[in-house]
Design an enzyme around this catalytic site. Structure first.
Site, PDB file in Angstrom:
ATOM      1  N   PHE A 123       0.853  -1.191   0.000  1.00 22.88           N
ATOM      2  CA  PHE A 123       0.000   0.000   0.000  1.00 22.88           C
ATOM      3  C   PHE A 123       0.894   1.247   0.000  1.00 22.88           C
ATOM      4  O   PHE A 123       1.848   1.322   0.781  1.00 22.88           O
ATOM      5  CB  PHE A 123      -0.921  -0.022   1.223  1.00 22.88           C
ATOM      6  CG  PHE A 123      -2.002   1.007   1.155  1.00 22.88           C
ATOM      7  CD1 PHE A 123      -3.146   0.779   0.411  1.00 22.88           C
ATOM      8  CD2 PHE A 123      -1.875   2.216   1.808  1.00 22.88           C
ATOM      9  CE1 PHE A 123      -4.147   1.734   0.333  1.00 22.88           C
ATOM     10  CE2 PHE A 123      -2.875   3.184   1.734  1.00 22.88           C
ATOM     11  CZ  PHE A 123      -4.012   2.937   0.998  1.00 22.88           C
ATOM     12  N   ASP A 192       0.755  -4.425   8.917  1.00 24.33           N
ATOM     13  CA  ASP A 192      -0.359  -3.531   8.625  1.00 24.33           C
ATOM     14  C   ASP A 192      -1.590  -4.419   8.415  1.00 24.33           C
ATOM     15  O   ASP A 192      -1.634  -5.225   7.476  1.00 24.33           O
ATOM     16  CB  ASP A 192      -0.044  -2.707   7.365  1.00 24.33           C
ATOM     17  CG  ASP A 192      -1.101  -1.646   7.088  1.00 24.33           C
ATOM     18  OD1 ASP A 192      -2.272  -1.843   7.505  1.00 24.33           O
ATOM     19  OD2 ASP A 192      -0.776  -0.635   6.448  1.00 24.33           O
ATOM     20  N   TYR A 217     -11.740   2.630   9.394  1.00 27.76           N
ATOM     21  CA  TYR A 217     -12.885   2.967   8.530  1.00 27.76           C
ATOM     22  C   TYR A 217     -13.218   1.897   7.490  1.00 27.76           C
ATOM     23  O   TYR A 217     -14.130   2.075   6.698  1.00 27.76           O
ATOM     24  CB  TYR A 217     -12.689   4.329   7.846  1.00 27.76           C
ATOM     25  CG  TYR A 217     -11.400   4.505   7.082  1.00 27.76           C
ATOM     26  CD1 TYR A 217     -11.234   3.981   5.807  1.00 27.76           C
ATOM     27  CD2 TYR A 217     -10.333   5.229   7.632  1.00 27.76           C
ATOM     28  CE1 TYR A 217     -10.058   4.150   5.113  1.00 27.76           C
ATOM     29  CE2 TYR A 217      -9.139   5.399   6.941  1.00 27.76           C
ATOM     30  CZ  TYR A 217      -9.013   4.861   5.685  1.00 27.76           C
ATOM     31  OH  TYR A 217      -7.839   5.032   5.003  1.00 27.76           O
ATOM     32  N   LYS A 218     -12.480   0.790   7.485  1.00 29.87           N
ATOM     33  CA  LYS A 218     -12.778  -0.274   6.520  1.00 29.87           C
ATOM     34  C   LYS A 218     -13.708  -1.287   7.198  1.00 29.87           C
ATOM     35  O   LYS A 218     -14.868  -0.984   7.426  1.00 29.87           O
ATOM     36  CB  LYS A 218     -11.473  -0.884   6.018  1.00 29.87           C
ATOM     37  CG  LYS A 218     -10.691   0.131   5.176  1.00 29.87           C
ATOM     38  CD  LYS A 218      -9.309  -0.319   4.793  1.00 29.87           C
ATOM     39  CE  LYS A 218      -8.635   0.770   3.959  1.00 29.87           C
ATOM     40  NZ  LYS A 218      -7.176   0.699   4.016  1.00 29.87           N
ATOM     41  N   ARG A 364     -11.944  -4.340  -8.303  1.00 25.38           N
ATOM     42  CA  ARG A 364     -11.860  -4.965  -6.981  1.00 25.38           C
ATOM     43  C   ARG A 364     -13.240  -4.997  -6.323  1.00 25.38           C
ATOM     44  O   ARG A 364     -13.936  -3.986  -6.274  1.00 25.38           O
ATOM     45  CB  ARG A 364     -10.883  -4.134  -6.139  1.00 25.38           C
ATOM     46  CG  ARG A 364     -10.551  -4.720  -4.804  1.00 25.38           C
ATOM     47  CD  ARG A 364      -9.517  -3.878  -4.097  1.00 25.38           C
ATOM     48  NE  ARG A 364     -10.102  -2.641  -3.575  1.00 25.38           N
ATOM     49  CZ  ARG A 364      -9.582  -1.923  -2.584  1.00 25.38           C
ATOM     50  NH1 ARG A 364      -8.436  -2.289  -2.029  1.00 25.38           N
ATOM     51  NH2 ARG A 364     -10.170  -0.826  -2.162  1.00 25.38           N
TER      52      ARG A 364
END
Ligand SMILES: *Cc1c(COP(=O)(O)O)cnc(C)c1O
Length: 405
Positions: A123, A192, A217-218, A364
């Site tokens: 990421f 992570d 927030y995911k 995705r």
């Protein structure tokens, strides 16, 4: 497809949890891995924090509403979701900022070693944060493809920084094996968990992880820009020095001393005043995920994504799967490669099927198991097949890119 989906939904032990989320009518939301849905309890909780705790009780609420303990309280609730002890996790700042603090701290714990090892294509923020420290002369960035990571661990490596579930492909790392390899080479590990925490089993204790960060927030449904979390294994807490030595990480912030003295334990990860509104919203999301439970969420996530693949196979649409075909080796998502991925994604969004596009050619679909139905899989594939078979994606409007893709 539709008939089978109806049966699977009827037999789904988690089906009723969908009612606890505000999933908009007419939307099939396959992007909970970018921004989780709103729990229905969140607006009322925020209303209470804003009108009562802030509006009426004002500054007294730091004590009377326990605002001051919120980072620790929310951290302790996240801890069992990632296999940590309650006093090893704290909710604070963004993932990026926590990466900065923990990469710096890891380098300080391994004097004489300067390399931070990661994989190309990790990421971006993870790679950029290493780069920032490199520009300050504090770190050297080394990138090695995933099957060459173990060989790249030498005496110069202070830290191995990896994302458990890859954001584009969903491919998982073997946390136990890589943590062991890093430790054997004398390095620390920072995981992570942004794309796994709250959706997949993670056991930081079992793999003897040193440090970790994750996203609020995911899959934790904390809302846009929700605070992130940081994990520091108990055995490292006393030695951990992070460079953002703000007053909230001080042992006695309200002694107003001129000199910094870090708080004991994971509290020293704090920097400035905690964002109470954000933490209050995150707590609701975390409570809900904890109530459902990671094991059933994971089982459903695998079932949903395999059903999606079956539907796709039956529809006759051919898309190259870039996620591992074995559900045990991927996160809660399926990614496909197509040269026109952006336009296809836009055409689907126009039909209310919200997945996302990742540059340059990845389509995705994230499967947040807490609120998705098997019927959503069948519908999403039906729409995808129509978009592909009619060439609908070729319409000019689907080629235009906004600032956020
Ligand atoms: C979403 C995500 C982040 C987010 O970082 P922020 O600083 O909180 O925006 C970081 N790392 C990974 C792997 C992610 O998926």
């Amino acid at each position: 497809m539709t008939e089978r989906a109806r049966h699977l939904d009827a037999a789904d032990p988690l089906g009723h949890f969908r009612e606890r989320f505000a999933v908009p009518e007419g939307v099939i939301y396959l992007d909970g891995n970018s921004l989780g849905c709103l729990p229905k309890a969140t607006p009322a909780r925020l209303e209470q924090v804003v009108r009562e705790e802030w509006g009426k009780d004002l500054i007294r609420s730091w004590n009377s509403a326990s605002w001051i303990d919120l980072p620790q309280r929310v951290g302790a609730k996240i801890a069992p979701l990632v296999g940590a002890q309650p006093h090893e996790v704290i909710a604070c700042d963004s993932v990026s900022v926590n990466l900065f603090k923990l990469i710096s701290a890891a380098l300080a714990m391994r004097p004489g070693r300067t390399v931070v090892l990661s994989e190309p294509g990790n990421f971006p923020t993870d790679l950029y944060m290493i780069e920032g420290l490199e520009q300050q002369g504090l770190a050297k960035r080394r990138l090695a493809p995933r099957d060459e990571l173990a060989g790249a661990l030498d005496d110069d490596v202070a830290l191995l920084l990896l994302t458990h579930a890859h954001y584009k492909t969903g491919e998982l790392f073997d946390m136990i094996a890589l943590t062991r390899a890093a430790h054997d080479a004398g390095a620390l590990v920072l995981w992570d968990l942004s794309h796994s925490g709250g959706a997949l089993p993670v056991d930081l204790a079992a793999c003897e992880a040193d440090l970790a960060v994750g996203c609020g927030y995911k899959y934790l449904n904390g809302g846009p820009g929700a605070p992130a979390y940081a994990f520091v294994a108990e055995r490292h807490q006393a030695a951990l020095r992070q460079p953002l030595s703000g007053w909230m990480g001080h042992a006695k912030p309200f002694a107003f001393s001129d000199d910094y003295s870090p708080a004991p334990g994971v509290d020293r990860m704090l920097c400035g005043t905690p964002p109470i509104l954000g933490l209050a919203a995150l707590e609701v999301g975390v409570d809900l995920i904890a109530e459902i439970g990671i094991a059933p969420l994971h089982a459903k996530s695998q079932h949903l994504s395999e059903f999606f693949r079956q539907c796709l196979a039956e529809s006759g649409v051919e898309l190259e799967l870039v996620s591992p075909a074995d559900p045990a080796r991927r996160g809660s998502q399926l990614s496909f490669r197509h040269p026109q991925a952006f336009a296809i994604c836009q055409a689907l969004i126009a039909r209310g099927v919200i997945g996302d596009f990742r540059d340059p050619d990845i389509l995705r679909f994230g499967f947040a198991p807490a609120y998705l139905r098997f019927a959503d899989m069948a519908e999403a594939v039906r729409n995808l097949a129509e978009v592909m078979q009619t060439g609908e994606w070729q319409r000019a409007e689907f080629g235009e890119r906004g600032a956020v893709t």
